[in-house]
Design a protein around this motif. Structure first.
Motif, PDB file in Angstrom:
ATOM      1  N   GLU A  39      72.147  62.147   6.353  1.00  0.00           N
ATOM      2  CA  GLU A  39      70.925  61.372   6.637  1.00  0.00           C
ATOM      3  C   GLU A  39      70.811  61.012   8.121  1.00  0.00           C
ATOM      4  O   GLU A  39      70.275  59.968   8.478  1.00  0.00           O
ATOM      5  CB  GLU A  39      70.887  60.099   5.791  1.00  0.00           C
ATOM      6  CG  GLU A  39      70.615  60.336   4.313  1.00  0.00           C
ATOM      7  CD  GLU A  39      69.129  60.546   4.003  1.00  0.00           C
ATOM      8  OE1 GLU A  39      68.292  60.245   4.854  1.00  0.00           O
ATOM      9  OE2 GLU A  39      68.837  61.017   2.883  1.00  0.00           O
ATOM     10  N   ARG A  70      72.655  59.872  10.531  1.00  0.00           N
ATOM     11  CA  ARG A  70      73.244  58.715  11.226  1.00  0.00           C
ATOM     12  C   ARG A  70      74.252  59.232  12.254  1.00  0.00           C
ATOM     13  O   ARG A  70      74.655  60.379  12.210  1.00  0.00           O
ATOM     14  CB  ARG A  70      73.944  57.787  10.242  1.00  0.00           C
ATOM     15  CG  ARG A  70      73.104  57.387   9.057  1.00  0.00           C
ATOM     16  CD  ARG A  70      71.916  56.542   9.477  1.00  0.00           C
ATOM     17  NE  ARG A  70      70.970  56.445   8.376  1.00  0.00           N
ATOM     18  CZ  ARG A  70      70.399  55.339   7.980  1.00  0.00           C
ATOM     19  NH1 ARG A  70      70.639  54.206   8.617  1.00  0.00           N
ATOM     20  NH2 ARG A  70      69.553  55.337   6.971  1.00  0.00           N
ATOM     21  N   LYS A  77      79.467  56.166  15.360  1.00  0.00           N
ATOM     22  CA  LYS A  77      79.480  54.742  15.003  1.00  0.00           C
ATOM     23  C   LYS A  77      80.243  54.515  13.696  1.00  0.00           C
ATOM     24  O   LYS A  77      80.220  53.425  13.130  1.00  0.00           O
ATOM     25  CB  LYS A  77      78.047  54.223  14.858  1.00  0.00           C
ATOM     26  CG  LYS A  77      77.302  54.189  16.183  1.00  0.00           C
ATOM     27  CD  LYS A  77      75.920  53.597  16.015  1.00  0.00           C
ATOM     28  CE  LYS A  77      75.193  53.595  17.356  1.00  0.00           C
ATOM     29  NZ  LYS A  77      73.732  53.513  17.159  1.00  0.00           N
ATOM     30  N   GLY A  78      80.893  55.553  13.209  1.00  0.00           N
ATOM     31  CA  GLY A  78      81.603  55.458  11.936  1.00  0.00           C
ATOM     32  C   GLY A  78      83.029  54.978  12.105  1.00  0.00           C
ATOM     33  O   GLY A  78      83.443  54.545  13.175  1.00  0.00           O
ATOM     34  N   VAL A  90      84.490  58.744   8.738  1.00  0.00           N
ATOM     35  CA  VAL A  90      83.614  58.203   7.696  1.00  0.00           C
ATOM     36  C   VAL A  90      82.275  57.829   8.323  1.00  0.00           C
ATOM     37  O   VAL A  90      82.212  56.982   9.216  1.00  0.00           O
ATOM     38  CB  VAL A  90      84.240  56.958   7.030  1.00  0.00           C
ATOM     39  CG1 VAL A  90      83.396  56.528   5.828  1.00  0.00           C
ATOM     40  CG2 VAL A  90      85.678  57.233   6.600  1.00  0.00           C
ATOM     41  N   PRO A 150      78.927  55.973   8.965  1.00  0.00           N
ATOM     42  CA  PRO A 150      78.553  54.594   8.666  1.00  0.00           C
ATOM     43  C   PRO A 150      77.316  54.502   7.765  1.00  0.00           C
ATOM     44  O   PRO A 150      77.094  53.495   7.120  1.00  0.00           O
ATOM     45  CB  PRO A 150      78.244  53.997  10.044  1.00  0.00           C
ATOM     46  CG  PRO A 150      77.825  55.163  10.869  1.00  0.00           C
ATOM     47  CD  PRO A 150      78.637  56.339  10.371  1.00  0.00           C
ATOM     48  N   GLY A 151      76.511  55.562   7.709  1.00  0.00           N
ATOM     49  CA  GLY A 151      75.258  55.485   6.955  1.00  0.00           C
ATOM     50  C   GLY A 151      75.500  55.390   5.463  1.00  0.00           C
ATOM     51  O   GLY A 151      75.042  54.456   4.804  1.00  0.00           O
ATOM     52  N   HIS A 152      76.225  56.358   4.909  1.00  0.00           N
ATOM     53  CA  HIS A 152      76.393  56.408   3.461  1.00  0.00           C
ATOM     54  C   HIS A 152      77.801  56.805   3.056  1.00  0.00           C
ATOM     55  O   HIS A 152      78.020  57.323   1.963  1.00  0.00           O
ATOM     56  CB  HIS A 152      75.344  57.324   2.849  1.00  0.00           C
ATOM     57  CG  HIS A 152      73.943  56.936   3.245  1.00  0.00           C
ATOM     58  ND1 HIS A 152      73.308  57.485   4.321  1.00  0.00           N
ATOM     59  CD2 HIS A 152      73.101  55.992   2.746  1.00  0.00           C
ATOM     60  CE1 HIS A 152      72.109  56.915   4.462  1.00  0.00           C
ATOM     61  NE2 HIS A 152      71.970  56.002   3.528  1.00  0.00           N
ATOM     62  N   GLN A 153      78.750  56.581   3.978  1.00  0.00           N
ATOM     63  CA  GLN A 153      80.178  56.710   3.665  1.00  0.00           C
ATOM     64  C   GLN A 153      80.607  58.129   3.299  1.00  0.00           C
ATOM     65  O   GLN A 153      81.575  58.302   2.566  1.00  0.00           O
ATOM     66  CB  GLN A 153      80.591  55.729   2.550  1.00  0.00           C
ATOM     67  CG  GLN A 153      80.185  54.284   2.799  1.00  0.00           C
ATOM     68  CD  GLN A 153      80.962  53.596   3.917  1.00  0.00           C
ATOM     69  OE1 GLN A 153      82.102  53.947   4.185  1.00  0.00           O
ATOM     70  NE2 GLN A 153      80.372  52.632   4.577  1.00  0.00           N
TER      71      GLN A 153
END
Lengths: 405, 108
Positions: free
Chosen positions: B47, B49, B53-54, B62, B64-67
């Motif tokens: 998606e 992201r 930033k994860g 990982v 950060p948006g939806h793991q």
């Protein structure tokens, strides 16, 4: 135990798809038959209130494309409603009178929207299926007055999508703030803030008495007076589709009861997803969870156990929402916590709230800080205690806390 | 022939663990994981992201948006379809990190 050679899956959603893929990934080469009662092949529901509703792009929706099921020899039946289940004998009876026999059965029948009594008619929408989303999308255009009952995740996401389609949006919520029961007063107020800043007319603490058609309009009668719109959307939760299981003698009660292996009360019959009410090892209580990730996890667990690979469903629950340009995520169960530690800034919607119970991290809820959620999930699983100062300080690396826990 | 772009130093990545850079107009996320430097496309295939930033957890990146969890070596996500583009990384003698937009798999 003789090897399973036939698996039947009742329901054609996320759980059915993940179970199917897991079975094949694990090398199962027997037959897989999916019976879905919708006219569509298995698809995912999360976009229905978000991207699919806002943009109408269904390209990423379908979970088991035809070339994949052809290659992997999976039999997908659409518009195929299972009417009866002889659980002990592993036999299903379909609406057209045909029967199917299986060594193992997965019940993934999902749920249906909870309806307001007496509230029907063309301008009143519920959202669960692709057809629901298509019909809702067709009725929302620039300037349409959309009245949404319920400010939970589906209500808020529909509000966000309707705004992006140019509608005027009113949301009615019975509680004092959205998601009050899950998140509490303070964080619920932050959720209310993102709706109001986006120009949603959010009315909280308001009860709905009646929804009725009046000429071209739909009128929502509330404790605050009547609200007139072109379209009403009722988003007040779902009910589990447990009737098939109940009629066949399985133990049910707010969903189909399963253990941590996703086994129902009858051997060789499993349940997963929105319909499953699971005894959760981490929490020691029964829970029925209506989220995508839980459906995926339980389906994978059921598939593994069908193949004799002992696997427990014991991860903390995780869910997300994308609304009004903000990414919300929650892991674990915030209820019955006795302390909340904030990391980041509520005002700028860049924070994670850690929910503690007797010093141990039970849950975390974040806005736009999904990286914290990845670590929080591990901390919750471990039952870790992390110094409050570390949790609260964005300069302190949470991963270091994980390594020390 | 791979074209190399110097984008960071190992010393810097050791401290920060992750860094977003742009290579020839392509957003790239650098990660320092278990003593190695990895480069992946910064925009998640799921998606969109930013992977930079994860979180880095147990050797995986990982989102950060939806793991979604990605193997930094191959770009393959856990239990999902598709593949996050990975890029070749070269470490110079002075610790300079260079990235090429060639796939990690192709170059190594």
């Amino acid at each position: 135990m003789t090897a399973v050679r036939t698996v039947a899956i009742v329901g054609g959603g996320q759980a059915a798809s993940v179970a199917t893929r897991t079975l094949r990934r694990r090398g199962y080469d027997g037959s897989i038959v999916i019976f879905g009662d919708e006219p569509h092949r298995p698809y995912q529901r999360p976009p229905l209130s978000k991207e699919y509703l806002a943009e109408g792009d269904g390209s990423g929706l379908f979970l088991l494309p035809e070339d994949w099921t052809a290659t992997h020899d999976v039999d997908v039946h659409t518009s195929a409603r299972v009417m009866a289940l002889d659980a002990g004998a592993g036999r299903l009876v379909l609406e057209d009178g045909t029967t199917a026999q299986a060594d193992a059965i997965l019940l993934a029948t999902g749920g249906r929207p909870r309806r307001l009594p007496g509230v029907e008619g063309s301008p009143v929408h519920y959202l669960r299926t692709k057809a629901d989303a298509d019909s809702l999308r067709a009725s929302i255009g620039p300037g349409a007055r959309v009245v949404i009952v319920g400010a939970g995740f589906i209500g808020a996401e529909v509000a966000s999508s309707a705004l992006s389609l140019g509608a005027d949006v009113t949301v009615i919520e019975a509680a004092g703030v959205p998601l009050q029961r899950v998140l509490g007063e303070q964080l619920g107020a932050v959720c209310a803030g993102i709706q109001r800043d986006a120009n949603v007319d959010l009315r909280t603490g308001v009860a709905v008495n009646e929804v009725r058609e009046e000429g071209e309009n739909v009128v929502v009668d509330t404790s605050d007076g009547p609200i007139v719109g072109d379209v009403a959307v009722v988003a007040i939760g779902i009910l589990p589709n447990q009737e098939l299981a109940e009629a066949s003698g399985l133990v049910v009660g707010n969903g189909i009861h399963v253990d941590e292996y996703c086994r129902t009360s009858v051997p060789s019959v499993y349940a997963a997803g929105d319909v499953a009410n699971q005894l959760h090892p981490l929490l020691g209580v029964r829970l029925r969870v209506e989220h995508f990730d839980n459906a995926s996890k339980q389906a994978a667990v059921a598939a593994n156990n069908i193949l004799g690979r002992h696997t427990r469903s014991e991860d903390p629950h995780w869910f997300w929402s994308d609304q009004f340009g903000v990414n919300l995520q929650c892991v674990g169960h915030p209820s019955d916590s006795d302390e909340v530690i904030l990391r980041g800034d509520l005002e700028s919607r860049d924070f994670t709230a850690f929910f503690l119970h007797e010093g141990k991290i039970r849950a975390a809820f974040s806005m736009n800080r999904g990286d914290d959620i990845a670590v929080a999930r591990e901390l919750i699983t471990m039952g870790a205690s992390v110094p409050s100062a570390t949790l609260a300080d964005t300069d302190m690396d949470l991963f270091d806390a994980l390594e020390m826990a | 022939m791979a074209q190399w772009h110097e984008v960071a130093t190992v010393a810097d990545l050791k401290v920060r663990k992750k860094k977003a850079v742009v290579v020839d107009g392509t957003p790239v996320a650098l990660f320092y994981i278990n003593g190695k430097v990895y480069a992946l496309n910064d925009i998640c295939i799921h998606e969109q992201r930013n992977l930079s930033k994860g979180a880095i957890l147990f050797g995986k990146v990982v989102c950060p948006g939806h793991q979604w969890k990605f193997d930094p070596e191959t770009g393959e996500p856990d239990d999902q379809d598709g593949c996050q583009p990975t890029y070749a990384v070269q470490i110079g003698e002075s610790g300079a990190v260079s990235v090429s937009l060639e796939s990690r798999a192709v170059v190594s």
